[in-house]
Design an enzyme around this catalytic site. Structure first.
Site, PDB file in Angstrom:
ATOM      1  N   GLY A  70      15.106  95.694 104.094  1.00  0.00           N
ATOM      2  CA  GLY A  70      15.457  97.007 104.609  1.00  0.00           C
ATOM      3  C   GLY A  70      16.555  96.975 105.648  1.00  0.00           C
ATOM      4  O   GLY A  70      17.447  97.831 105.660  1.00  0.00           O
ATOM      5  N   THR A  71      16.525  95.990 106.533  1.00  0.00           N
ATOM      6  CA  THR A  71      17.529  95.924 107.589  1.00  0.00           C
ATOM      7  C   THR A  71      18.929  95.755 107.013  1.00  0.00           C
ATOM      8  O   THR A  71      19.877  96.435 107.443  1.00  0.00           O
ATOM      9  CB  THR A  71      17.205  94.770 108.560  1.00  0.00           C
ATOM     10  OG1 THR A  71      15.985  95.073 109.244  1.00  0.00           O
ATOM     11  CG2 THR A  71      18.316  94.587 109.579  1.00  0.00           C
ATOM     12  N   SER A 200      12.410  98.035 100.932  1.00  0.00           N
ATOM     13  CA  SER A 200      12.105  96.642 101.236  1.00  0.00           C
ATOM     14  C   SER A 200      10.888  96.204 100.440  1.00  0.00           C
ATOM     15  O   SER A 200       9.905  96.952 100.325  1.00  0.00           O
ATOM     16  CB  SER A 200      11.838  96.472 102.733  1.00  0.00           C
ATOM     17  OG  SER A 200      11.602  95.119 103.060  1.00  0.00           O
ATOM     18  N   GLY A 201      10.921  94.974  99.923  1.00  0.00           N
ATOM     19  CA  GLY A 201       9.854  94.500  99.068  1.00  0.00           C
ATOM     20  C   GLY A 201       8.549  94.213  99.774  1.00  0.00           C
ATOM     21  O   GLY A 201       7.470  94.465  99.230  1.00  0.00           O
ATOM     22  N   THR A 238      24.163  83.887  95.298  1.00  0.00           N
ATOM     23  CA  THR A 238      23.267  83.700  94.167  1.00  0.00           C
ATOM     24  C   THR A 238      21.993  84.522  94.356  1.00  0.00           C
ATOM     25  O   THR A 238      21.354  84.462  95.409  1.00  0.00           O
ATOM     26  CB  THR A 238      22.898  82.219  94.005  1.00  0.00           C
ATOM     27  OG1 THR A 238      24.094  81.456  93.846  1.00  0.00           O
ATOM     28  CG2 THR A 238      21.989  82.004  92.803  1.00  0.00           C
ATOM     29  N   CYS A 324       8.980  95.408 114.846  1.00  0.00           N
ATOM     30  CA  CYS A 324      10.296  95.021 115.363  1.00  0.00           C
ATOM     31  C   CYS A 324      10.459  95.321 116.854  1.00  0.00           C
ATOM     32  O   CYS A 324      11.423  94.885 117.470  1.00  0.00           O
ATOM     33  CB  CYS A 324      11.391  95.724 114.556  1.00  0.00           C
ATOM     34  SG  CYS A 324      11.440  95.202 112.824  1.00  0.00           S
TER      35      CYS A 324
END
Length: 377
Positions: A70-71, A200-201, A238, A324
């Site tokens: 996300g960042t 974000s995952g 990659t 954060c």
């Protein structure tokens, strides 16, 4: 037994996501850019994963790019939009309750001569669309809003803002930080008139280190990571296939179960509310969440940092706010106008589908024990 209730910070990796990552590491470990069979197999996995995740994000595969989280997505949107539109103006609109990735990116641009308007929330943590619209002006080049606030669970008015922005400032770009909204609220970037969107995952059961970035087909941003030309030249490097395959697997699980998951989490939130009323009726709720996944409350007289240690000793894990912030005073609660006593005693509980009422029972036992030790009579 662990009782983990800090799912807004990160989630446990789903078994399906873990399996997909292991397969990509040990079986289909070729480089997607290689021209031999192993590379072609990896490229096929990359294509299929992109299609799965794009469907979950409400966009086409051609509009989706993989990033580290996300960042990076938020930074890509804000700095990319500023660079693209700097000749049209230097005014940006955001809110005072955004994630640090947004706020610090905006602060950096302010140091470079940009003007940023920070829209304040009301006392319940909501942002009024009319306040955002009123801030729009001729030199506005970007509006960036989160979809769901990560501390109090309010949903921001992205649809109303996006529509007004295209009418008042058609040259401006609209970015939505959907990190906390992913699989909590259906993502419909086209309906929102959204140009850029970040997810974000690790908020949905995928590993840390992977995210996805939506870039509307008609919009072009200059890449700031260059090299081998991966991701259609937009983000070189990659592709991290284990993380990408895991994110696609997590999306499949969450998409199939989204309706049931929402109902289950809502039942957990209701149970927490009932138990708090019975056992800690003096607790004060912070904000009025629009989704059941995130809730914040204060226990005045019980400092958050101490209560967190009490709960941890009982294998119960919550937070005082955004991970954060690392213990700093919540800028979200401060923007809502809460006093220092309330802010210093705030706790955030955030649910995931695997949580149960037993987790809430353990939380309540810990809170009661902590309150007896900490609260002055």
């Amino acid at each position: 037994m662990i009782h983990y209730l800090d799912n807004s910070a990160t989630t446990m990796v789903l078994p399906e996501a873990q399996e997909a990552a292991v397969c990509a590491m040990h079986e289909m470990f070729g480089n997607p850019s290689s021209l031999h069979r192993m590379g072609i197999d990896a490229a096929r996995c990359l294509k299929e994963s992109r299609e799965t995740i794009a469907q979950a994000m409400g966009c086409t595969a051609a509009e989706l790019y993989f990033v580290s989280g996300g960042t990076e997505g938020i930074n890509t949107a804000i700095f990319g939009a500023a660079r693209k539109n700097h000749h049209l103006g230097k005014h940006i609109i955001t809110t005072a309750i955004e994630h640090a990735a947004t706020l610090q990116a905006c602060h950096r641009l302010e140091s470079e001569g940009y003007a940023v308007t920070y829209i304040e929330p009301d006392a319940e943590g909501h942002i009024a669309p009319e306040d955002v619209i009123a801030a729009m002006r001729a030199d506005t080049i970007l509006v960036t809003l989160m979809l769901v606030n990560n501390e109090v669970g309010t949903v921001l008015p992205v649809a109303e803002v996006g529509k007004a922005l295209k009418q008042k400032c058609p040259q401006a770009l609209f970015h939505v930080d959907a990190v906390q909204g992913f699989f909590r609220v259906p993502l419909t970037p086209k309906k929102w008139n959204c140009d850029l969107m970040s997810v974000s995952g690790h908020k949905i059961g995928a590993p840390k280190g992977v995210g996805a970035f939506y870039l509307k087909r008609e919009v072009r941003l200059a890449p700031y990571i260059v090299g081998g030309g991966q991701e259609s030249g937009f983000r070189s490097g990659t592709e991290p296939m284990p993380q990408i395959a895991a994110l696609a697997a997590a999306c499949k699980v969450r998409a199939a179960q989204m309706e049931a998951d929402l109902a289950h989490v809502a039942s957990l939130k209701n149970y927490l509310t009932e138990q708090m009323k019975k056992r800690l009726p003096w607790a004060e709720w912070n904000g009025t969440p629009d989704i059941p996944h995130v809730t914040s409350f204060s226990l005045p007289g019980c400092k958050s940092e101490v209560m967190l240690r009490v709960l941890e000793s009982k294998d119960v894990f919550v937070s005082a706010g955004s991970a954060c912030s690392k213990g700093k005073e919540s800028h979200v609660l401060r923007a809502m106008g809460l006093d220092k006593i309330r802010i210093d005693s705030a706790l955030r509980v955030s649910f995931a589908p695997q949580n149960t009422c037993a987790d809430i029972d353990a939380l309540m036992d810990g809170l009661e024990a902590g309150a007896k030790m900490l609260k002055r009579k």
